[in-house]
Design a protein around this motif. Sequence first.
Motif, PDB file in Angstrom:
ATOM      1  N   ALA A  57       1.075  -1.153   0.228  1.00  0.00           N
ATOM      2  CA  ALA A  57      -0.098  -0.370  -0.208  1.00  0.00           C
ATOM      3  C   ALA A  57       0.743   1.504  -0.133  1.00  0.00           C
ATOM      4  CB  ALA A  57      -0.407  -0.010   1.141  1.00  0.00           C
ATOM      5  N   TYR A  99       0.746   9.654   3.403  1.00  0.00           N
ATOM      6  CA  TYR A  99      -0.114   9.891   1.728  1.00  0.00           C
ATOM      7  C   TYR A  99      -0.606  11.615   1.290  1.00  0.00           C
ATOM      8  CZ  TYR A  99      -1.297   5.053   2.294  1.00  0.00           C
ATOM      9  OH  TYR A  99      -0.868   3.420   2.858  1.00  0.00           O
ATOM     10  N   ARG A 115      -7.693   9.359  -1.014  1.00  0.00           N
ATOM     11  CA  ARG A 115      -7.404   8.234  -1.393  1.00  0.00           C
ATOM     12  C   ARG A 115      -6.352   8.591  -2.775  1.00  0.00           C
ATOM     13  NH1 ARG A 115     -11.164   4.865  -6.657  1.00  0.00           N
ATOM     14  NH2 ARG A 115     -11.476   3.584  -4.562  1.00  0.00           N
ATOM     15  N   LEU A 122      -2.045   1.790  -8.970  1.00  0.00           N
ATOM     16  CA  LEU A 122      -2.289   1.031  -7.470  1.00  0.00           C
ATOM     17  C   LEU A 122      -3.318   2.436  -7.140  1.00  0.00           C
ATOM     18  CD1 LEU A 122      -1.555  -0.645  -5.140  1.00  0.00           C
ATOM     19  CD2 LEU A 122       0.203   0.818  -4.933  1.00  0.00           C
ATOM     20  N   VAL A 124      -4.449   3.474  -3.106  1.00  0.00           N
ATOM     21  CA  VAL A 124      -4.992   3.186  -1.667  1.00  0.00           C
ATOM     22  C   VAL A 124      -5.805   3.861  -1.033  1.00  0.00           C
ATOM     23  CG1 VAL A 124      -3.851   2.943  -0.044  1.00  0.00           C
ATOM     24  CG2 VAL A 124      -2.775   2.658  -1.806  1.00  0.00           C
ATOM     25  N   ALA A 142      -6.071  -1.361  -0.046  1.00  0.00           N
ATOM     26  CA  ALA A 142      -5.416  -1.441  -1.505  1.00  0.00           C
ATOM     27  C   ALA A 142      -5.251  -2.158  -2.786  1.00  0.00           C
ATOM     28  CB  ALA A 142      -3.686  -0.752  -1.534  1.00  0.00           C
ATOM     29  N   ASP A 144      -4.449  -3.469  -6.889  1.00  0.00           N
ATOM     30  CA  ASP A 144      -4.437  -2.088  -8.498  1.00  0.00           C
ATOM     31  C   ASP A 144      -5.091  -3.438  -9.312  1.00  0.00           C
ATOM     32  OD1 ASP A 144      -3.313  -5.434  -8.364  1.00  0.00           O
ATOM     33  OD2 ASP A 144      -1.237  -5.430  -8.506  1.00  0.00           O
TER      34      ASP A 144
END
Length: 145
Positions: A57, A99, A115, A122, A124, A142, A144
């Motif tokens: 993640a 993030y 987000r 990917l 998250v 998370a 992909d």
Amino acid sequence: MPKRKPVRARPWTWVWATAVATVVCGGPPALLAWGATAWSETGRTQRVDCAKAMEFARGTLPADARDARCTAAHFQDTRVEAEFRTDRAGAGAWLAATYPAGEPESFCEADACVRASYDEVLFVDVSIAYEDGGTALVRVVAFDL
């Protein structure tokens, strides 16, 4: 006319004939059994190490994280979920530091939702729900493509 001797098979001929018969007759059932075993775990959610889950993640657990539970499921894509509790005061700082490029979600059932997208491959999703007693429940999902 001269009398011919009967043709005798060489000893290795029977070995090779047996090997070919085994592969031809036993190969398809063996392949089916292998396929059933290999596909039986596909898509099933399994517990994983939280350090590996958070690495996928693109983050890390905060130093004060507790009650961490992490799972992952794999099929055509990978989905990893991590859930843990942390101190309420540090949850927002952890989210901003981990993030920074994350965008707030417009529809959020928790107290904070973000987000983050990495190369449109990917994604998250992070949600933080503040609990009583100064704790926060953090959920990281998370996946992909």
